[in-house]
Design an enzyme around this catalytic site. Structure first.
Site, mmCIF file in Angstrom:
data_model
loop_
_atom_site.group_PDB
_atom_site.id
_atom_site.type_symbol
_atom_site.label_atom_id
_atom_site.label_comp_id
_atom_site.label_asym_id
_atom_site.label_seq_id
_atom_site.Cartn_x
_atom_site.Cartn_y
_atom_site.Cartn_z
ATOM 1 N N SER A 7 0.851 -1.193 0.000
ATOM 2 C CA SER A 7 0.000 0.000 0.000
ATOM 3 C C SER A 7 0.885 1.241 0.000
ATOM 4 O O SER A 7 1.610 1.507 0.968
ATOM 5 C CB SER A 7 -0.917 0.015 1.224
ATOM 6 O OG SER A 7 -1.510 1.297 1.304
ATOM 7 N N HIS A 32 -0.970 -1.166 -4.449
ATOM 8 C CA HIS A 32 -2.274 -0.897 -3.849
ATOM 9 C C HIS A 32 -2.360 0.603 -3.551
ATOM 10 O O HIS A 32 -1.533 1.150 -2.810
ATOM 11 C CB HIS A 32 -2.446 -1.719 -2.562
ATOM 12 C CG HIS A 32 -3.794 -1.577 -1.920
ATOM 13 N ND1 HIS A 32 -4.877 -2.338 -2.297
ATOM 14 C CD2 HIS A 32 -4.225 -0.760 -0.927
ATOM 15 C CE1 HIS A 32 -5.927 -1.994 -1.562
ATOM 16 N NE2 HIS A 32 -5.555 -1.039 -0.715
ATOM 17 N N ASP A 34 -4.747 3.724 -2.194
ATOM 18 C CA ASP A 34 -5.902 4.026 -1.352
ATOM 19 C C ASP A 34 -6.394 5.446 -1.589
ATOM 20 O O ASP A 34 -5.679 6.403 -1.300
ATOM 21 C CB ASP A 34 -5.509 3.877 0.120
ATOM 22 C CG ASP A 34 -5.271 2.425 0.495
ATOM 23 O OD1 ASP A 34 -6.195 1.620 0.322
ATOM 24 O OD2 ASP A 34 -4.148 2.104 0.944
ATOM 25 N N MET A 36 -9.122 8.231 -0.539
ATOM 26 C CA MET A 36 -10.046 8.570 0.562
ATOM 27 C C MET A 36 -10.595 9.977 0.364
ATOM 28 O O MET A 36 -9.853 10.875 -0.046
ATOM 29 C CB MET A 36 -9.291 8.524 1.892
ATOM 30 C CG MET A 36 -8.594 7.202 2.145
ATOM 31 S SD MET A 36 -7.671 7.261 3.677
ATOM 32 C CE MET A 36 -6.890 5.645 3.647
ATOM 33 N N HIS A 65 -8.162 1.228 -4.529
ATOM 34 C CA HIS A 65 -9.179 0.971 -3.511
ATOM 35 C C HIS A 65 -9.875 2.291 -3.202
ATOM 36 O O HIS A 65 -9.278 3.181 -2.581
ATOM 37 C CB HIS A 65 -8.461 0.388 -2.275
ATOM 38 C CG HIS A 65 -9.323 0.187 -1.074
ATOM 39 N ND1 HIS A 65 -8.797 -0.077 0.172
ATOM 40 C CD2 HIS A 65 -10.669 0.199 -0.909
ATOM 41 C CE1 HIS A 65 -9.771 -0.204 1.049
ATOM 42 N NE2 HIS A 65 -10.924 -0.038 0.419
ATOM 43 N N MET A 67 -12.210 4.553 -1.252
ATOM 44 C CA MET A 67 -12.947 4.752 0.004
ATOM 45 C C MET A 67 -13.646 6.093 -0.131
ATOM 46 O O MET A 67 -13.319 7.071 0.562
ATOM 47 C CB MET A 67 -11.970 4.721 1.182
ATOM 48 C CG MET A 67 -11.521 3.305 1.514
ATOM 49 S SD MET A 67 -9.997 3.286 2.468
ATOM 50 C CE MET A 67 -8.834 3.297 1.123
ATOM 51 N N MET A 136 -11.743 -5.897 4.458
ATOM 52 C CA MET A 136 -11.040 -4.951 5.334
ATOM 53 C C MET A 136 -10.811 -5.585 6.706
ATOM 54 O O MET A 136 -11.754 -6.017 7.366
ATOM 55 C CB MET A 136 -11.843 -3.661 5.505
ATOM 56 C CG MET A 136 -11.957 -2.797 4.255
ATOM 57 S SD MET A 136 -10.382 -2.365 3.498
ATOM 58 C CE MET A 136 -9.559 -1.514 4.836
ATOM 59 N N GLY A 144 -1.479 1.539 9.344
ATOM 60 C CA GLY A 144 -0.828 1.308 10.629
ATOM 61 C C GLY A 144 -1.732 0.913 11.778
ATOM 62 O O GLY A 144 -1.358 1.062 12.938
ATOM 63 N N ASP A 174 -6.952 -6.547 3.586
ATOM 64 C CA ASP A 174 -6.370 -5.199 3.626
ATOM 65 C C ASP A 174 -6.451 -4.597 5.030
ATOM 66 O O ASP A 174 -7.545 -4.335 5.538
ATOM 67 C CB ASP A 174 -7.122 -4.319 2.620
ATOM 68 C CG ASP A 174 -6.529 -2.922 2.504
ATOM 69 O OD1 ASP A 174 -5.441 -2.676 3.053
ATOM 70 O OD2 ASP A 174 -7.169 -2.086 1.828
ATOM 71 N N GLY A 175 -5.283 -4.373 5.620
ATOM 72 C CA GLY A 175 -5.205 -3.665 6.897
ATOM 73 C C GLY A 175 -4.547 -4.483 7.994
ATOM 74 O O GLY A 175 -5.002 -5.583 8.311
HETATM 75 C C1 DX5 Z 1 -6.771 1.485 5.079
HETATM 76 C C2 DX5 Z 1 -6.253 1.180 3.710
HETATM 77 C C3 DX5 Z 1 -5.159 0.196 3.704
HETATM 78 C C4 DX5 Z 1 -3.915 0.659 4.442
HETATM 79 C C5 DX5 Z 1 -3.143 -0.542 4.867
HETATM 80 O O1 DX5 Z 1 -7.876 2.279 4.974
HETATM 81 O O2 DX5 Z 1 -7.275 0.643 2.895
HETATM 82 O O3 DX5 Z 1 -4.817 -0.206 2.386
HETATM 83 O O4 DX5 Z 1 -3.115 1.507 3.661
HETATM 84 O O5 DX5 Z 1 -2.096 -0.110 5.669
HETATM 85 P P1 DX5 Z 1 -1.480 -1.057 6.800
HETATM 86 O O6 DX5 Z 1 -0.943 -2.279 6.105
HETATM 87 O O7 DX5 Z 1 -0.402 -0.194 7.379
HETATM 88 O O8 DX5 Z 1 -2.564 -1.399 7.761
HETATM 89 ZN ZN ZN Z 2 -6.655 -0.282 0.924
#
Ligand code: DX5
Ligand code: ZN
Length: 218
Positions: A7, A32, A34, A36, A65, A67, A136, A144, A174-175
């Protein structure tokens, strides 16, 4: 071997070119990314210019991804920015089947992401139309965070549902994925692991990707 998708949210944004090269030269499979919007999730990350810039150097597919609310407004723009795979959240898609068809019509793989509270069986009637389910394992919005253990059970159930239907939907987790929990996730049926902090906060990111890639042998 599992698909590994670092990610880029956890990358060093001042050295994004360097971090993309690291991913290109590693055993990772996808980037990946993200996105948001500050509405569906309480955070804002990055959008089209960053994705296009990563696209210009990435030698691997971009797994984007979303969000965001009303994701369908932007499918075409994400296709133009270079997304190869696009995931929408179940929770913002009253017309999920239509969204999946629209993403595929633009030449991308169509994914559905589900929040920790969303049961996998809600996907029963569209499962074979989905290229990848992004399960998720934290509440979306931040990297993190700590892995939610119940995810393992959800992955097992989803694997069973896919098996019963004989379709080819991939399961992505993911996460909070770590080198420690990766073997359990793969055994439960995960095909793809997203990892942000585990990769980028490690002293040897490419080596950590390699450890995740070989996690099933543990
Ligand atoms: C969270 C994201 C993830 C995130 C994962 O909302 O969708 O993709 O970046 O990060 P880690 O692996 O640090 O949890
Ligand atoms: Zn993600």
């Amino acid at each position: 071997m599992p698909i590994i998708a670092p990610s880029m949210l956890a990358a060093d944004f001042l050295n994004m070119g360097r971090d993309c090269e690291m991913v290109n030269n590693s055993s990772a499979d996808w980037f990946h990314l993200d996105v948001m919007d500050g509405r569906f999730v309480p955070n804002i990350s990055y959008g089209f210019p960053v994705i296009s810039a990563i696209r210009s150097v990435a030698k691997k597919p971009l797994d984007v991804h979303l969000m965001i609310v009303e994701p369908e407004k932007y499918f075409e723009a994400f296709a133009k920015a270079g997304a190869n795979m696009l995931s929408v959240h179940y929770e913002v898609s009253p017309h999920l089947h239509r969204n999946l068809q629209a993403i595929k019509a633009l030449g991308m793989k169509a994914g559905v992401a589900i929040n920790p509270h969303t049961p996998v069986n809600l996907l029963a009637d569209v499962l074979c139309d989905i290229d990848h389910v992004c399960v998720m394992s934290v509440n979306p919005g931040f990297g993190g965070q700590k892995f939610i253990d119940h995810t393992i059970q959800k992955v097992r159930m989803l694997r069973q549902m896919i098996h019963e239907r004989g379709c080819h939907t991939l399961i992505e987790v993911d996460g909070g994925v770590t080198v420690e929990n990766a073997p359990t996730l793969i055994k439960a049926g995960a095909d793809a692991l997203v990892a942000g902090n585990t990769v980028f906060a490690s002293a040897d990111p490419a080596g950590t990707i390699e450890l995740l890639k070989n996690a099933e042998n543990k």
